[in-house]
Write an enzyme that holds these catalytic residues in place. Structure first.
Site, PDB file in Angstrom:
ATOM      1  N   LYS A  79      33.167  11.925  32.769  1.00  0.00           N
ATOM      2  CA  LYS A  79      34.629  12.883  33.334  1.00  0.00           C
ATOM      3  C   LYS A  79      33.992  13.811  34.425  1.00  0.00           C
ATOM      4  O   LYS A  79      32.969  14.293  34.373  1.00  0.00           O
ATOM      5  CB  LYS A  79      34.751  13.636  31.916  1.00  0.00           C
ATOM      6  CG  LYS A  79      35.859  14.347  31.803  1.00  0.00           C
ATOM      7  CD  LYS A  79      36.185  14.852  30.587  1.00  0.00           C
ATOM      8  CE  LYS A  79      37.441  15.752  30.441  1.00  0.00           C
ATOM      9  NZ  LYS A  79      37.664  16.500  28.771  1.00  0.00           N
ATOM     10  N   SER A 154      42.223  15.529  26.770  1.00  0.00           N
ATOM     11  CA  SER A 154      42.150  15.498  28.437  1.00  0.00           C
ATOM     12  C   SER A 154      41.284  14.439  28.905  1.00  0.00           C
ATOM     13  O   SER A 154      41.303  14.154  30.244  1.00  0.00           O
ATOM     14  CB  SER A 154      41.474  16.853  29.023  1.00  0.00           C
ATOM     15  OG  SER A 154      40.251  17.000  28.273  1.00  0.00           O
ATOM     16  N   SER A 178      39.800  16.723  22.830  1.00  0.00           N
ATOM     17  CA  SER A 178      39.733  15.695  24.120  1.00  0.00           C
ATOM     18  C   SER A 178      39.053  14.418  24.103  1.00  0.00           C
ATOM     19  O   SER A 178      39.143  13.804  25.090  1.00  0.00           O
ATOM     20  CB  SER A 178      39.416  16.713  25.316  1.00  0.00           C
ATOM     21  OG  SER A 178      40.635  17.345  25.488  1.00  0.00           O
TER      22      SER A 178
HETATM   23  N1  GLN Z   1      44.686  19.255  24.080  1.00  0.00           N
HETATM   24  C1  GLN Z   1      43.719  20.397  23.829  1.00  0.00           C
HETATM   25  C2  GLN Z   1      44.012  21.425  24.987  1.00  0.00           C
HETATM   26  O1  GLN Z   1      44.979  21.114  25.761  1.00  0.00           O
HETATM   27  C3  GLN Z   1      42.337  20.012  24.004  1.00  0.00           C
HETATM   28  C4  GLN Z   1      41.545  19.921  25.347  1.00  0.00           C
HETATM   29  C5  GLN Z   1      40.337  19.633  25.201  1.00  0.00           C
HETATM   30  O2  GLN Z   1      39.735  19.261  24.124  1.00  0.00           O
HETATM   31  N2  GLN Z   1      39.599  19.759  26.551  1.00  0.00           N
HETATM   32  O3  GLN Z   1      43.691  22.467  25.009  1.00  0.00           O
END
Ligand code: GLN
Length: 488
Positions: A79, A154, A178
């Site tokens: 990532k 994400s 994420s």
């Molecule tokens: N969807 C969650 C957020 O927007 C988690 C994001 C993540 O785990 N990086 O914060």
């Protein structure tokens, strides 16, 4: 076009049996990535020349009978929020334009020492804030099961790359879901280990008390092999845990008899969840029972506060972590500002996207004098209650099973203008980050023709049991072997 690459264990067997070479696999991964990229947009950047050189080195070692790890010679992706010396890191943001990292993240060092070949860096929501990759400054990634839908977020680029058979392993980060939610959306395995299990050194910080690196693979057994390489104490990360890393792959006995799986009353209610998703999860639990596991109802009474607590703590930490992007130290700097205050303001206005700005504003607000006690301190207190919920539940069970996400992959654009609806995608995942416990998602069926994820949560540091149960399930089912159609 080059067909999908096999799983990590399949490629391992091919390499060990001299049926292929790392060079061949790396070329195949790069070719497939390139061919699919116009449709999937899973990657932010590639490093073909370095990957080829590393593959040649891996081949030279293997020819001498040397094998550094189960990842030796395997093409992988990371990532784009984990730094790699000499490579740009964008975090899906314009504000990091032009930034090239001078050092390697610990996970990158570990992959290199293990002989893995990093072919490229995958797309993400800006600074990992989001559940769909639509917040990336470079445009969204797409779900290989249906190109009009999100692969989740994400870490959507990593999930799409593994699901489409570009690479058998990709790294993601999970602050509130994420890794697990994109794994569910794309029908693959995604694991977030215990907080501190994998070093965060070189992971660009979003919310430091919640961030954790983990993996995407096709099977739970492959996750176990990858975690053996990635986990462990790191003197560069004071929050990394000193406990020794068990040989996860050796713990995959295929046996779950006697394991007690807790079914949280608050998670398995019809409200707010797609009935098709719930149905698949119930059937998966029944399958685990047929394997010999026992189930019992448990209660996590503070669940209803989890989303609010998460979005207070995560934004508070993000607002302070992101203060460092000031146009001086990294990346983008606004042109022609006549004083430094204006330069800061313009740089940040131009560099950050709408969601990141929203979170910085929210986080600054909840930390400000007069509101700190009402919001931030209160959220910390509720976080303790959520952690205790798990302690109490785990006194009576070994694992907790839930859906990973309340619905299957949604359409691109469907929630992009409604942040609150987007935040609700995380309802089943954020608690594990707040409590610091390990969580994994594996595919357990289809609803509306799209993959559904089963989430298994474990006791702190007990990744081994989570992986063993998931692997046992996969020995008896074939959801993880289903592949999306080849994109037309
Ligand atoms: N969807 C969650 C957020 O927007 C988690 C994001 C993540 O785990 N990086 O914060």
């Amino acid at each position: 076009m080059t067909g999908p690459l096999g799983t990590l264990s399949e490629l391992r067997a091919q390499l060990d049996g001299r049926k292929t070479s790392s060079r061949e696999l790396t070329e195949a991964a790069l070719a497939r990535a390139e061919a699919l990229e116009p449709k999937l947009r899973a990657f932010v950047g590639f490093r073909p020349e370095r990957a080829r050189a590393e593959a040649a080195e891996a081949d030279a070692r293997m020819t001498l009978g040397e094998r550094r790890s189960a990842l030796e010679g395997i093409p992988v992706a990371i990532k784009d929020n984990m730094v790699q010396a000499g490579e740009p890191t964008t975090c899906g943001s314009r504000i990091l334009a032009g930034f090239v990292s001078p050092y390697d993240a610990t996970v990158v060092t570990k992959l290199r020492r293990a002989g893995a070949v990093i072919i490229g860096r995958t797309n993400l929501d800006e600074f990992a804030m989001g559940s769909s990759t639509e917040n990336s400054a470079f445009g969204p990634s797409r779900n290989p099961w249906d190109l009009t839908r999100t692969p989740g977020g994400s870490s959507g680029g990593s999930a799409a790359a593994v699901a489409a058979g570009v690479v058998p392993l990709a790294l993601g980060s999970d602050t509130g879901g994420s890794i697990r939610q994109p794994a569910a959306c794309t029908g693959i395995a995604g694991i977030k280990p215990t907080y501190g299990r994998v070093s965060r050194y070189g992971l660009v910080a979003f919310a430091s008390s919640l961030d954790q690196i983990g993996t995407f693979t096709r099977s739970a057994a492959d996750s176990a092999a990858a975690l053996e390489v990635l986990c462990g104490h790191d003197p560069h990360d004071s929050t990394s845990l000193p406990e020794p890393v068990p040989p996860y792959t050796q713990r995959l006995s295929g046996d779950v008899s006697g394991l007690v799986i807790g079914l949280p009353r608050e998670y398995l209610v019809e409200e707010g969840v797609d009935p098709g998703v719930l149905q698949c999860v119930r059937e998966a639990v029944a399958e685990l029972e047929r394997c010999g596991a026992k189930t019992r109802e448990v209660s996590l009474p503070h669940t209803k506060y989890a989303i609010a607590t998460y979005y207070l703590i995560a934004t508070a930490e993000a607002s302070s972590n992101l203060a460092r992007y000031d146009g001086v130290r990294y990346g983008h700097r606004a042109a022609n500002a006549k004083d430094v205050g204006l330069m800061y303001r313009r740089t940040r206005s131009e560099g950050f996207g709408a969601e990141v700005k929203r979170r910085i504003l929210l986080g600054t607000y909840v930390l400000s004098a007069g509101y700190y006690d009402a919001y931030y301190r209160k959220a910390q207190q509720v976080r303790t209650l959520l952690r205790r919920d798990f302690e109490q539940a785990f006194a009576g069970c070994d694992l907790i099973a839930t859906p990973t996400a309340p619905e299957v992959a949604f359409r691109l654009g469907e929630k992009a203008s409604d942040p609150l609806r987007m935040y609700l995608s995380d309802v089943y995942t954020v608690s594990a980050n707040l409590a610091g416990i390990p969580g994994l998602s594996i595919p357990c069926g289809f609803a509306h023709g799209l993959p559904v994820g089963l989430q298994l949560l474990g006791k702190p540091l007990d990744e081994a049991t989570v992986l063993r149960a998931a692997d046992s399930y996969q020995r008896r089912t074939d959801w993880h072997s289903r592949r999306p159609p080849e994109p037309a």
